[in-house]
Scaffold this motif. Structure first.
Motif, mmCIF file in Angstrom:
data_model
loop_
_atom_site.group_PDB
_atom_site.id
_atom_site.type_symbol
_atom_site.label_atom_id
_atom_site.label_comp_id
_atom_site.label_asym_id
_atom_site.label_seq_id
_atom_site.Cartn_x
_atom_site.Cartn_y
_atom_site.Cartn_z
ATOM 1 N N GLY A 1 31.213 -6.630 -67.184
ATOM 2 C CA GLY A 1 29.726 -7.242 -66.834
ATOM 3 C C GLY A 1 28.676 -6.090 -67.784
ATOM 4 O O GLY A 1 28.977 -5.028 -68.118
ATOM 5 N N ARG A 2 27.669 -5.497 -67.286
ATOM 6 C CA ARG A 2 26.661 -4.937 -67.926
ATOM 7 C C ARG A 2 25.561 -4.423 -66.398
ATOM 8 O O ARG A 2 25.285 -5.223 -65.840
ATOM 9 C CB ARG A 2 25.745 -5.424 -68.918
ATOM 10 C CG ARG A 2 24.640 -4.539 -68.979
ATOM 11 C CD ARG A 2 24.245 -4.962 -70.169
ATOM 12 N NE ARG A 2 22.632 -4.023 -71.348
ATOM 13 C CZ ARG A 2 21.585 -3.603 -70.414
ATOM 14 N NH1 ARG A 2 20.674 -5.155 -69.575
ATOM 15 N NH2 ARG A 2 20.690 -3.417 -71.462
ATOM 16 N N SER B 1 22.133 -3.623 -64.123
ATOM 17 C CA SER B 1 20.997 -3.485 -64.514
ATOM 18 C C SER B 1 20.548 -2.841 -64.808
ATOM 19 O O SER B 1 19.826 -2.682 -64.979
ATOM 20 C CB SER B 1 20.777 -4.386 -63.112
ATOM 21 O OG SER B 1 20.932 -3.232 -61.721
ATOM 22 N N ASP B 2 20.921 -1.663 -64.315
ATOM 23 C CA ASP B 2 20.054 -0.113 -65.091
ATOM 24 C C ASP B 2 20.828 0.376 -66.252
ATOM 25 O O ASP B 2 20.082 1.258 -66.406
ATOM 26 C CB ASP B 2 19.981 0.476 -63.692
ATOM 27 C CG ASP B 2 21.189 1.473 -63.413
ATOM 28 O OD1 ASP B 2 22.315 0.775 -64.180
ATOM 29 O OD2 ASP B 2 21.162 2.438 -62.615
ATOM 30 N N ALA B 3 21.483 -0.579 -66.752
ATOM 31 C CA ALA B 3 22.155 -0.155 -68.565
ATOM 32 C C ALA B 3 21.508 0.110 -69.205
ATOM 33 O O ALA B 3 20.103 -0.470 -69.543
ATOM 34 C CB ALA B 3 23.024 -1.282 -68.794
ATOM 35 N N ASP B 4 21.227 0.920 -70.075
ATOM 36 C CA ASP B 4 20.832 1.385 -71.340
ATOM 37 C C ASP B 4 20.833 -0.456 -72.740
ATOM 38 O O ASP B 4 21.686 -0.709 -72.281
ATOM 39 C CB ASP B 4 20.678 1.869 -72.101
ATOM 40 C CG ASP B 4 20.329 2.309 -73.573
ATOM 41 O OD1 ASP B 4 20.227 1.988 -74.666
ATOM 42 O OD2 ASP B 4 19.293 3.160 -73.290
ATOM 43 N N VAL C 1 27.263 -6.455 -72.718
ATOM 44 C CA VAL C 1 27.104 -7.002 -71.663
ATOM 45 C C VAL C 1 28.505 -7.372 -71.324
ATOM 46 O O VAL C 1 28.479 -6.862 -70.083
ATOM 47 C CB VAL C 1 26.323 -8.786 -71.507
ATOM 48 C CG1 VAL C 1 27.633 -9.430 -71.986
ATOM 49 C CG2 VAL C 1 26.452 -9.216 -70.424
ATOM 50 N N MET C 2 29.499 -6.275 -71.878
ATOM 51 C CA MET C 2 30.924 -5.846 -71.704
ATOM 52 C C MET C 2 30.555 -4.065 -71.459
ATOM 53 O O MET C 2 32.269 -4.126 -71.896
ATOM 54 C CB MET C 2 32.226 -6.986 -72.705
ATOM 55 C CG MET C 2 31.371 -8.278 -73.069
ATOM 56 S SD MET C 2 32.051 -9.318 -71.843
ATOM 57 C CE MET C 2 31.924 -10.359 -72.196
ATOM 58 N N SER C 3 29.593 -4.035 -71.421
ATOM 59 C CA SER C 3 29.915 -2.038 -70.991
ATOM 60 C C SER C 3 30.651 -1.506 -69.931
ATOM 61 O O SER C 3 30.673 -0.470 -69.923
ATOM 62 C CB SER C 3 28.356 -1.865 -71.232
ATOM 63 O OG SER C 3 27.315 -2.297 -70.012
ATOM 64 N N ASN D 1 27.643 4.482 -71.942
ATOM 65 C CA ASN D 1 26.262 4.601 -71.312
ATOM 66 C C ASN D 1 26.237 4.842 -73.200
ATOM 67 O O ASN D 1 26.879 5.519 -74.016
ATOM 68 C CB ASN D 1 26.745 5.874 -71.199
ATOM 69 C CG ASN D 1 27.268 7.196 -71.185
ATOM 70 O OD1 ASN D 1 27.300 7.787 -72.555
ATOM 71 N ND2 ASN D 1 29.070 7.280 -70.978
ATOM 72 N N TYR D 2 24.551 5.376 -72.996
ATOM 73 C CA TYR D 2 24.180 5.876 -74.568
ATOM 74 C C TYR D 2 22.826 6.836 -73.877
ATOM 75 O O TYR D 2 21.813 6.447 -73.452
ATOM 76 C CB TYR D 2 23.511 4.575 -75.081
ATOM 77 C CG TYR D 2 22.671 4.566 -75.839
ATOM 78 C CD1 TYR D 2 23.295 4.376 -78.042
ATOM 79 C CD2 TYR D 2 21.158 4.827 -76.371
ATOM 80 C CE1 TYR D 2 22.912 4.059 -78.993
ATOM 81 C CE2 TYR D 2 20.530 4.832 -77.347
ATOM 82 C CZ TYR D 2 21.713 4.243 -78.711
ATOM 83 O OH TYR D 2 21.310 4.634 -79.945
ATOM 84 N N LEU D 3 22.671 8.074 -75.136
ATOM 85 C CA LEU D 3 22.360 8.749 -74.737
ATOM 86 C C LEU D 3 22.044 9.190 -76.023
ATOM 87 O O LEU D 3 22.705 10.025 -76.473
ATOM 88 C CB LEU D 3 22.422 9.433 -73.676
ATOM 89 C CG LEU D 3 21.587 11.276 -72.913
ATOM 90 C CD1 LEU D 3 20.133 9.968 -72.148
ATOM 91 C CD2 LEU D 3 22.600 11.851 -71.910
#
Length: 165
Positions: free
Chosen positions: A48-49, A51-54, A59-61, A79-81
């Motif tokens: 899943g993904r 709720s606090d993800a970027d 949805v498959m992160s 992650n994405y930064l």
């Protein structure tokens, strides 16, 4: 000022309630056979993904694999930064696994303890980051305790179809 504070509290509660309602895309528990020695173990797989993800992440992160016999869970998390994608791998030690829930912890970070909870009855997955306590480490000073919920495609669709606030 009070109406504004009340409105802000309502928005926060609405967002938290939505996050708590999230259900992972995949949450399965099965007996599997692993390794060259062909050992049987209870196995949980979650996808899943958080709720606090970027918002750039799909949805498959996040993917989680747990093995009862070996006493651990692996969490692979995208992650994405700063415009760059990456992945991290966390290992959790299983504290409890019964027919209702799985609870596992990762206490290896300097400042925090991460607790993974899979509720098999409600089909919910949470991760909570709690502070270890007072420390003089400068990297710990701005960290806040958080809880995130794992959601799936249905949760993303609900979010997209809700009116903008």
């Amino acid at each position: 000022m009070k109406p504004l504070a009340l409105f802000a509290t309502a928005l926060l509660f609405t967002g938290l309630t939505h996050a708590q309602d999230q259900t992972p895309e995949i949450l399965s528990v099965d007996e599997v056979t692993v390794g060259a020695q062909r050992m049987e173990t209870l196995y949980a797989h979650v996808l899943g993904r958080w709720s606090d993800a970027d918002e750039h992440l799909t949805v498959m992160s996040t993917e989680i694999f747990c093995y009862a016999r070996f006493g651990f869970c692996n969490e692979a998390d995208a992650n994405y930064l700063n415009g760059r994608a990456g992945v991290s791998l966390s290992v959790f030690d299983i504290l409890r696994w019964d027919k209702h829930e799985l609870i596992a912890v990762d206490s290896s970070p300097i400042c925090v303890v991460n607790t993974l909870r899979i509720d098999f009855t409600m089909k919910k997955v949470t991760i909570t980051m709690a502070l270890k306590g007072e420390t003089k480490d400068k990297f710990c000073k701005d960290i806040k305790a958080t809880t995130a919920f794992l959601g799936g495609v249905d949760d993303e669709v609900k979010k997209m179809t809700q009116p903008k606030k």
